[in-house]
Write an enzyme that holds these catalytic residues in place. Structure first.
Site, short mmCIF file in Angstrom:
data_model
loop_
_atom_site.label_atom_id
_atom_site.label_comp_id
_atom_site.label_asym_id
_atom_site.label_seq_id
_atom_site.Cartn_x
_atom_site.Cartn_y
_atom_site.Cartn_z
N SER A 23 65.23 111.68 55.45
CA SER A 23 65.85 110.39 55.16
C SER A 23 65.03 109.24 55.75
O SER A 23 64.84 108.20 55.10
CB SER A 23 67.26 110.34 55.77
OG SER A 23 68.10 111.26 55.13
N ARG A 27 62.77 106.12 53.88
CA ARG A 27 63.04 104.70 54.21
C ARG A 27 61.81 104.03 54.81
O ARG A 27 61.58 102.84 54.59
CB ARG A 27 64.24 104.61 55.15
CG ARG A 27 65.56 104.87 54.38
CD ARG A 27 66.62 105.36 55.31
NE ARG A 27 67.94 105.45 54.69
CZ ARG A 27 68.38 106.50 54.00
NH1 ARG A 27 67.60 107.56 53.82
NH2 ARG A 27 69.60 106.51 53.47
N GLY A 95 67.28 113.13 45.33
CA GLY A 95 68.38 112.20 45.04
C GLY A 95 68.26 110.92 45.85
O GLY A 95 68.55 109.82 45.36
N ARG A 123 72.46 114.92 38.23
CA ARG A 123 73.26 114.36 39.34
C ARG A 123 73.81 112.96 39.00
O ARG A 123 73.21 112.23 38.22
CB ARG A 123 72.42 114.36 40.62
CG ARG A 123 72.11 115.80 41.03
CD ARG A 123 71.37 115.88 42.33
NE ARG A 123 72.16 115.42 43.45
CZ ARG A 123 71.67 115.25 44.67
NH1 ARG A 123 70.39 115.52 44.90
NH2 ARG A 123 72.44 114.84 45.65
N SER A 167 78.89 107.16 51.19
CA SER A 167 77.56 107.60 50.77
C SER A 167 76.49 106.67 51.33
O SER A 167 76.46 105.47 51.03
CB SER A 167 77.47 107.61 49.24
OG SER A 167 76.11 107.65 48.86
N ASP A 316 74.95 117.61 55.05
CA ASP A 316 73.87 118.49 54.58
C ASP A 316 73.85 119.82 55.31
O ASP A 316 73.06 120.71 54.97
CB ASP A 316 72.51 117.78 54.73
CG ASP A 316 72.38 116.62 53.76
OD1 ASP A 316 73.15 116.57 52.77
OD2 ASP A 316 71.52 115.75 53.99
N LYS A 343 75.51 117.99 45.20
CA LYS A 343 74.24 117.94 45.94
C LYS A 343 73.15 118.61 45.08
O LYS A 343 73.31 118.73 43.88
CB LYS A 343 74.40 118.60 47.31
CG LYS A 343 75.36 117.85 48.23
CD LYS A 343 74.80 116.47 48.58
CE LYS A 343 75.73 115.70 49.49
NZ LYS A 343 75.31 114.31 49.66
N ARG A 347 77.09 123.21 46.06
CA ARG A 347 76.93 124.04 47.26
C ARG A 347 78.16 124.86 47.59
O ARG A 347 78.05 125.86 48.31
CB ARG A 347 76.52 123.17 48.46
CG ARG A 347 75.09 122.72 48.33
CD ARG A 347 74.57 121.92 49.50
NE ARG A 347 73.14 121.72 49.35
CZ ARG A 347 72.45 120.73 49.92
NH1 ARG A 347 73.06 119.86 50.69
NH2 ARG A 347 71.15 120.63 49.71
N ARG A 392 68.46 124.09 50.89
CA ARG A 392 69.28 124.35 52.08
C ARG A 392 70.05 125.67 51.96
O ARG A 392 70.31 126.35 52.94
CB ARG A 392 70.23 123.19 52.37
CG ARG A 392 69.48 121.89 52.66
CD ARG A 392 70.28 120.87 53.41
NE ARG A 392 69.66 119.56 53.31
CZ ARG A 392 68.60 119.16 54.02
NH1 ARG A 392 68.04 119.97 54.89
NH2 ARG A 392 68.09 117.95 53.85
#
Ligand code: S3P
Length: 437
Positions: A23, A27, A95, A123, A167, A316, A343, A347, A392
């Protein structure tokens, strides 16, 4: 199709460090690219997802040198310096990249098209498109999914928006668009979600105020290039935290330099409530994010009802939490986690199928799972599971091998490279008996 063979192993111990945070890596690129001046990024995660962001930024005219896999020098083009790409921007499996770029590119003067792999193309994207339209952006999805077609040149205005779900991706998309809007943008959340965008934007000089579940951004004149240190990814460390708890020998596992942003570490609270012995050592302030070293010891876990307020803070980590729950005494109940259905895979469905294949008693619900744990002996039988193409899920079932009666074969594992390059080597260094075939 690539597979893992994960066999039971006795010793999980030693000291390891996991790769950079996914993440924060996304960014760092997005914000450094539109800053004025050069930014240095260290600890960047060179995974497929983050490399998709990097390629997209280059396609938008940003010069980025990669001195090594994890070291970037980004020559920021300023808020208004991005240029139209000559092709659709392919976000692969990411995503986060798609939703954050949707926000940023909605505010540009040129058109853009965002596409991705088969999983990403299924998605939901209206969650970002709808509020961006409210800000004045001109963008289209196809039946709610990618491709996202953005018609540039719109004049955006700040809005006050209440997120229907907690989110971070939607919040971040609106803040990035808000950099270009007339007037402030306020995003209110129903519950906390990861705040890496807020920290990164503020670190680069944006005027951003946070009051409980409300973030308000006043459009800056410019952002300023910085030195960013990306911490180790807590979500990658999560696999090894659970491995350390399930280890057969009590030696202990140290995981160094793990990002400890409190909006990411819900799994620590959950595992501790289950009896997990996890010690946080050397907690320190990194550039924009706190980091620490973790010491994990073999523990006797007990099933719990996972508090709903920890769900977004550990979203996650549920695949690997389900593995831990299968090894705990008694039942574990997860509810309020319907987001798991949208996701990289569904999941809940994919983990449920894998748990069934490995003989774990459980029941699935629209918003979670109830798992019957087995704390003594093997919690999992030997067997074969499908990852659903989900990184994952693949890594989680490799950790299950520590409490399995024989080898677990995990199918379709190539996507581990989207978040965790070098996973197999690191897992073996920690003592897992893991091979890729
Ligand atoms: C992320 C936010 C979360 C998380 C995803 C990464 C981010 O998604 O599941 O892996 O970097 O902002 P949502 O915002 O959809 O909850």
């Amino acid at each position: 199709m690539r597979s893992y063979r994960a066999a039971p192993s006795l010793a999980v111990s030693g000291a390891i460090a996991v790769p950079g945070d996914k993440s924060v890596s996304h960014r760092s690129l997005l914000v450094a690219a539109i800053a004025t001046g050069t930014s240095e990024v260290s600890g960047f995660l060179p995974s497929e997802d983050c490399l998709a962001s990097l390629a997209a930024m280059r396609a938008l005219g940003v010069h980025i040198e990669q001195a090594s896999a994890t070291q970037l020098r980004v020559r920021g083009v300023g808020l208004r310096g991005l240029k139209a790409a000559t092709h659709a921007l392919d976000m692969g499996n990411a995503g986060t990249a798609m939703r954050l770029f949707a926000g940023l590119l909605s505010a540009q003067t040129f058109d853009s098209r965002l596409i991705g792999d088969a999983s990403l193309m299924r998605r939901p994207m209206e969650r970002v498109a709808r509020p961006l339209r409210e800000m004045g952006a001109d963008l289209r999805t196809q039946g709610g999914c990618p491709p996202i077609d953005i018609h540039g040149g719109a004049i955006l205005h700040g809005i006050e928006y209440l997120l229907p779900i907690a989110s971070a991706q939607v919040k971040s998309a609106l803040l990035l668009a808000g950099l270009y809007a007339e007037g402030p943008t306020t995003v209110n959340s129903p519950a906390p979600s990861r705040d890496h965008s807020e920290r990164m934007l503020r670190f680069f000089g944006a005027d951003l105020t946070v009051e409980r579940l409300s973030v308000r951004l006043t459009p800056p004149r410019e952002l300023h290039g910085q030195r960013v240190e990306v911490p180790g990814d807590f979500s990658s460390a999560a696999f090894f935290i659970v491995a350390g708890l399930l280890a057969a020998v009590p030696a202990g596992l140290v995981i160094r330099n793990v990002g400890m942003n409190p909006t990411r570490t819900g799994l620590l609270d959950i595992l501790r409530r289950m009896g997990g012995q996890i010690e946080v050592m050397n907690l320190r302030d990194g550039a924009a994010e706190p980091v620490a070293d973790l010491m994990v010891r073999r523990s006797h876990l007990r099933g719990i009802e996972v508090p709903r307020d920890l769900v977004a803070l550990s979203i996650d980590e549920f695949p690997v939490l389900f593995v831990a729950a299968a090894c705990a005494e008694g039942e574990t109940l997860v509810s309020g986690a319907e987001e798991l259905r949208v996701k990289e895979s569904d999941r809940i469905a994919v983990m449920s199928a894998g748990l069934r294949a490995l003989g774990v008693g459980h029941e699935s619900y629209p918003d979670g799972l109830r798992i019957e744990g087995r704390a003594a002996g093997a919690a999992f039988s030997a067997g074969e599971v499908e990852s659903g193409g989900d990184h994952r899920v693949a890594m989680s079932f490799s950790i299950a091998s520590l409490r399995a009666s024989g080898p677990i074969i995990i199918r379709d594992v190539a996507n581990v490279a989207t978040s965790f390059p070098g996973y197999v080597l690191l897992a073996r260094a920690a003592g897992l008996d893991l091979n890729e075939t």
